[in-house]
Design a protein around this motif. Structure first.
Motif, short mmCIF file in Angstrom:
data_model
loop_
_atom_site.label_atom_id
_atom_site.label_comp_id
_atom_site.label_asym_id
_atom_site.label_seq_id
_atom_site.Cartn_x
_atom_site.Cartn_y
_atom_site.Cartn_z
N ALA A 187 -43.62 -27.87 -10.42
CA ALA A 187 -44.91 -27.82 -10.67
C ALA A 187 -45.58 -26.43 -10.73
N ALA A 188 -44.79 -25.51 -9.75
CA ALA A 188 -45.08 -24.07 -9.57
C ALA A 188 -44.81 -23.49 -10.92
N LEU A 189 -43.67 -23.96 -11.18
CA LEU A 189 -43.16 -22.95 -12.65
C LEU A 189 -44.04 -23.53 -13.70
N SER A 190 -44.43 -25.23 -13.84
CA SER A 190 -45.25 -25.50 -14.77
C SER A 190 -46.66 -24.67 -14.79
N SER A 191 -47.08 -24.47 -13.70
CA SER A 191 -48.40 -23.73 -13.41
C SER A 191 -48.19 -22.31 -14.15
N LEU A 192 -47.12 -21.61 -13.65
CA LEU A 192 -46.83 -20.25 -14.07
C LEU A 192 -46.70 -20.11 -15.65
N TYR A 193 -46.02 -20.94 -16.21
CA TYR A 193 -45.72 -21.12 -17.34
C TYR A 193 -46.89 -21.14 -18.29
N ALA A 194 -47.72 -22.13 -17.83
CA ALA A 194 -49.14 -22.50 -18.46
C ALA A 194 -49.80 -21.29 -18.49
N ALA A 195 -49.94 -20.47 -17.49
CA ALA A 195 -50.66 -19.54 -17.36
C ALA A 195 -50.40 -18.34 -18.40
N SER A 196 -49.05 -18.13 -18.23
CA SER A 196 -48.55 -17.03 -19.14
C SER A 196 -48.74 -17.42 -20.48
N TYR A 197 -48.40 -18.65 -20.71
CA TYR A 197 -48.52 -19.25 -22.22
C TYR A 197 -49.74 -18.88 -22.71
N GLU A 198 -50.78 -19.60 -21.89
CA GLU A 198 -52.09 -19.61 -22.45
C GLU A 198 -52.69 -17.64 -22.59
N LEU A 199 -52.36 -17.26 -21.56
CA LEU A 199 -52.65 -15.60 -21.75
C LEU A 199 -52.39 -15.09 -22.94
N SER A 256 -45.59 -44.33 -20.16
CA SER A 256 -46.41 -43.24 -20.94
C SER A 256 -47.88 -43.03 -20.16
N VAL A 257 -48.16 -41.84 -20.29
CA VAL A 257 -49.51 -41.19 -19.53
C VAL A 257 -50.16 -40.41 -20.59
N LEU A 258 -51.35 -40.83 -20.62
CA LEU A 258 -52.35 -40.02 -21.64
C LEU A 258 -53.10 -39.00 -20.71
N ILE A 259 -52.98 -37.94 -21.11
CA ILE A 259 -53.84 -36.64 -20.21
C ILE A 259 -54.89 -36.36 -21.44
N VAL A 260 -56.18 -36.23 -20.72
CA VAL A 260 -57.30 -36.05 -21.71
C VAL A 260 -57.95 -34.83 -20.78
N ASP A 261 -58.07 -33.71 -21.45
CA ASP A 261 -58.79 -32.67 -20.78
C ASP A 261 -59.09 -31.61 -21.84
N ASP A 262 -60.15 -30.88 -21.69
CA ASP A 262 -60.46 -30.03 -22.67
C ASP A 262 -59.96 -28.42 -22.28
N ALA A 263 -59.51 -28.38 -21.13
CA ALA A 263 -58.98 -27.03 -21.02
C ALA A 263 -57.42 -27.21 -21.22
N ARG A 264 -57.07 -26.20 -22.19
CA ARG A 264 -55.58 -26.30 -22.70
C ARG A 264 -54.74 -25.79 -21.37
N THR A 265 -55.16 -24.99 -20.49
CA THR A 265 -54.38 -24.79 -19.47
C THR A 265 -53.78 -25.82 -18.48
N THR A 266 -55.11 -26.79 -18.27
CA THR A 266 -54.76 -27.98 -17.60
C THR A 266 -53.73 -28.90 -18.43
N ARG A 267 -53.96 -29.07 -19.58
CA ARG A 267 -53.17 -30.02 -20.23
C ARG A 267 -51.63 -29.82 -20.23
N THR A 268 -51.50 -28.26 -20.42
CA THR A 268 -50.23 -27.68 -20.60
C THR A 268 -49.52 -27.77 -19.31
N HIS A 269 -50.15 -27.62 -18.30
CA HIS A 269 -49.78 -27.74 -16.76
C HIS A 269 -49.54 -28.97 -16.47
N LEU A 270 -50.26 -30.02 -16.66
CA LEU A 270 -50.24 -31.62 -16.32
C LEU A 270 -49.08 -32.06 -17.18
#
Lengths: 272, 126
Positions: free
Chosen positions: A101-113, B5-19
């Motif tokens: 989860a931490a790596l996902s968080s860091l990756y998502a942050a880095s990727y989006e930036l 299967s899980v559907l993720i609905v979020d307008d924030a791309r960061t959150t979508r990528t993270h989840l």
């Protein structure tokens, strides 16, 4: 004279028969007593072979019991070991899940930036990261002025009224923080208009901007290790993204000017 | 064994990528960037998603309205919906519950919390 035996004779005979009967009873009693005693002796007495056999059987049973006990102990030890191993696996699974989860968080942050070179898009990504991944409710993203050592507000969310919108390097908590070598600074119990966390954003030694967090979301309990990793990431990656966006904007302006000049030379009229 | 299967609905791309990254090891994730497209995707998915993670604050009809529409649709109402919100206030949660949400998690999303809520709902729905 009477021929009938005398009365005394009759009594004597009866008495003698009674004695005989009594003797027979005593004999029978003795016989039964002996038979009973014999039976008891038979029950009690066991032959030496039988004793030996029983002893051997007992000894084997004891051996079996001992072996069963040691097997039981071994199984118990094995069960404990497996249980401990299971516990360790469960803990390491949770830990791996957290790391993922931490790596996902860091990756998502880095990727989006680095997903865009446009300043508004970079600031928007930064804002999303600060709200959704860091759980900040009140913060300001300061951008360094191109010509002066001054930080100007780029994006603000729920900022306290007294929090600075513009500040010089070295002035105030944020101005001093950007001159430090730390990737982030945490402050305990600051005044309402002073930040809880400042993340100076630098490319090499050049201050590109700063993130100041004034309040976290209600459900968030303090700064975590993952937050600190994100601060470290923002300190470097957000700085690069902001710097890149700034250079891109400069280049875009320069290109537009150059295109205008080319049009002017070619057509004699400036491009509208 | 196929993944749920899980559907993720979020307008924030960061959150979508993270989840998506967080869940992809255990679940097949589909994503939508608005409440409207989330509803469309949920209706179009065959088989239906086993659970939906729905952001509360989104432009357009928003998460609460999307939740109401999901629960009003008899083909979708049985899908457990977990609301994802930055607002941990009780009133927000009460609104979500009144609209029929099955669970909620607050941002920043904690792994353990999300997996627990998801597992419990999927187990209950089986």
């Amino acid at each position: 004279m009477s021929t009938q035996p005398p009365r005394s004779e009759f009594v004597r005979k009866i008495f003698e028969e009674g004695v005989k009967y009594m003797e027979q009873l005593v004999e029978e009693n003795e016989r039964l007593r002996l038979a009973l005693a014999k039976q008891r002796d038979q029950d009690r007495a066991t032959t030496p072979e039988e004793v030996t056999r029983l002893r051997t059987q007992l000894s084997l049973a004891l051996e079996d019991a001992k072996s069963a006990r040691s097997q039981h102990d071994a199984l118990r030890a094995e069960l404990d070991r497996v249980q401990n191993e299971n516990q360790e696996f469960a803990e390491s699974y949770v830990s791996m899940q957290e790391k993922q989860a931490a790596l996902s968080s860091l990756y998502a942050a880095s990727y989006e930036l680095h997903a865009s070179l446009e300043m508004p898009a970079v600031l928007s990504s930064l804002q999303e990261i600060i709200i959704n991944l860091l759980g900040s409710e009140s913060f300001g993203i300061y951008i360094t002025d191109e010509k002066h050592p001054v930080l100007k507000m780029g994006v603000e969310v729920g900022l306290p009224a007294l929090a600075p919108r513009t500040l010089e390097f070295g002035h105030g908590v944020i101005g001093q923080a950007v001159l430090s070598d730390e990737p982030w600074l945490e402050y305990e119990a600051p005044a309402e208009h002073d930040p809880l966390v400042v993340v100076p954003m630098k490319v090499r030694d050049r201050v590109v901007g700063a993130l100041a967090i004034f309040r976290f979301l209600k459900q968030k309990n303090g700064v975590t290790d993952l937050d600190r990793e994100l601060f470290r990431l923002l300190s470097a990656q957000a700085a690069t993204a902001l710097h890149g966006a700034s250079l891109y904007a400069k280049e875009a302006r320069r290109a537009a000017t150059f295109e205008g000049l080319v049009d002017l030379i070619r057509t004699g009229t400036p491009k509208s | 064994m196929p993944k749920d299967s899980v559907l993720i609905v979020d307008d924030a791309r960061t959150t979508r990528t993270h989840l998506q990254l967080m869940l992809s090891a255990q679940y097949d994730c589909s994503v939508a960037d608005s409440a409207e497209s989330g509803l469309d995707l949920a209706r179009a998915m065959n088989p239906r998603p086993r659970a939906i993670l729905l952001d509360v604050q989104m432009p357009g009809i928003g998460g609460i309205e999307a939740l109401k529409r999901l629960k009003a649709d008899e083909t979708l109402r049985d899908i457990p919906v977990i609301m994802v919100t930055t607002r941990g206030e009780e009133e927000t949660l009460a609104v979500c519950q009144a609209a029929g949400c099955d669970g909620y998690v607050t941002k920043p999303v904690q792994t353990g919390e999300l997996f627990t809520v998801l597992r419990n709902l999927l187990r209950g729905a089986r």
